[in-house]
Write an enzyme that holds these catalytic residues in place. Structure first.
Site, PDB file in Angstrom:
ATOM      1  N   ALA A 188       0.881  -1.202   0.148  1.00  0.00           N
ATOM      2  CA  ALA A 188      -0.047   0.046   0.022  1.00  0.00           C
ATOM      3  C   ALA A 188       0.811   1.375   0.130  1.00  0.00           C
ATOM      4  O   ALA A 188       1.223   1.495   1.074  1.00  0.00           O
ATOM      5  CB  ALA A 188      -1.063  -0.073   1.261  1.00  0.00           C
TER       6      ALA A 188
ATOM      7  N   PRO B 176      -4.826   9.009  -1.622  1.00  0.00           N
ATOM      8  CA  PRO B 176      -5.567   9.972  -2.151  1.00  0.00           C
ATOM      9  C   PRO B 176      -4.799  11.563  -2.054  1.00  0.00           C
ATOM     10  O   PRO B 176      -4.424  11.725  -1.152  1.00  0.00           O
ATOM     11  CB  PRO B 176      -6.852  10.145  -1.386  1.00  0.00           C
TER      12      PRO B 176
ATOM     13  N   GLY C 185      -0.909  10.714  -4.914  1.00  0.00           N
ATOM     14  CA  GLY C 185      -0.843   9.525  -6.045  1.00  0.00           C
ATOM     15  C   GLY C 185       0.407   8.618  -5.642  1.00  0.00           C
ATOM     16  O   GLY C 185       0.435   8.220  -4.720  1.00  0.00           O
ATOM     17  N   SER C 186       1.139   8.340  -6.685  1.00  0.00           N
ATOM     18  CA  SER C 186       2.355   7.511  -6.670  1.00  0.00           C
ATOM     19  C   SER C 186       3.537   8.187  -5.985  1.00  0.00           C
ATOM     20  O   SER C 186       4.665   7.683  -5.842  1.00  0.00           O
ATOM     21  CB  SER C 186       2.486   6.800  -7.840  1.00  0.00           C
TER      22      SER C 186
ATOM     23  N   ALA D 246      11.822  11.573   2.136  1.00  0.00           N
ATOM     24  CA  ALA D 246      12.292  10.206   1.767  1.00  0.00           C
ATOM     25  C   ALA D 246      12.989   9.607   3.102  1.00  0.00           C
ATOM     26  O   ALA D 246      12.987   8.324   3.256  1.00  0.00           O
ATOM     27  CB  ALA D 246      13.161  10.254   0.669  1.00  0.00           C
TER      28      ALA D 246
ATOM     29  N   PRO E 212      12.009  -0.647  -9.406  1.00  0.00           N
ATOM     30  CA  PRO E 212      12.365  -1.070 -10.707  1.00  0.00           C
ATOM     31  C   PRO E 212      11.732  -2.384 -11.346  1.00  0.00           C
ATOM     32  O   PRO E 212      11.518  -2.547 -12.351  1.00  0.00           O
ATOM     33  CB  PRO E 212      13.885  -0.684 -10.805  1.00  0.00           C
TER      34      PRO E 212
ATOM     35  N   GLU F  22       9.557  -4.324 -10.080  1.00  0.00           N
ATOM     36  CA  GLU F  22       8.242  -4.748 -10.052  1.00  0.00           C
ATOM     37  C   GLU F  22       7.694  -4.084 -11.522  1.00  0.00           C
ATOM     38  O   GLU F  22       6.691  -4.403 -12.097  1.00  0.00           O
ATOM     39  CB  GLU F  22       7.606  -3.820  -8.910  1.00  0.00           C
TER      40      GLU F  22
END
Length: 159
Positions: free
Chosen positions: A28, A32, A35-36, A84, A146, A148
């Site tokens: 997960a 919302p 996004g990614s 990050a 990468p 995936e």
């Protein structure tokens, strides 16, 4: 992720059933509004003694509806020099209080895989639910995504 970054206990608990097809996993990431963009994640986990308290939501999660265990991307250090550097991964199991699955989302293809919304409302996670090291989640994702994405591209070409 569990095979590469999980503790021996996490691997022993999840991998045999997952590889035998008795348990389904999901990851997960997408949220919302974010996004990614992993650095835009708002789902967070805060320490409470030895436990973590997880709050937030995710959307467009492949296998989210059927998943028995979900790897959840969450912010664990809001003071990190960048988003990050403050992201961790957690294992959340179906049935944990506060973990709810939303509606299945309609989509055009890959009907055998559901896509769902997931909600986390004060989900109490034991310290053992942390996957890998605290605040290393972004690094783990950048190492695995990468491969995936290459698999997804291969599936698209093969179809």
């Amino acid at each position: 992720y569990i095979a590469k970054y999980g503790s021996p206990g996490q691997q022993e608990k999840s991998l045999p059933d997952m590889t035998a097809g008795r348990k389904i996993g999901a990851i997960a990431m997408t949220e919302p509004g974010a996004g990614s963009d992993l650095q835009g994640v708002r789902t967070n986990a805060k320490k409470d003694g030895d436990d973590w308290i997880l709050n937030g939501s995710k959307v467009f999660i492949t296998n989210g509806w059927m998943a028995d265990v979900v790897i959840v991307v969450a912010i664990t250090n809001t003071q990190a020099k960048s988003a990050a550097h403050g992201i961790s991964l957690f294992l959340v199991e179906e049935g944990m209080p506060g973990f709810k699955k939303g509606r299945k989302l309609d989509k055009i293809g890959l009907k055998a895989q559901d896509t769902a919304e997931l909600f986390f409302d004060d989900v109490r996670l034991p310290a053992s639910a942390l996957l890998g090291q605290e605040n290393k989640g972004f690094v783990y994702l950048m190492q695995e995504l990468p491969q995936e994405r290459l698999i997804i591209a291969d599936m698209a070409i093969a179809s």
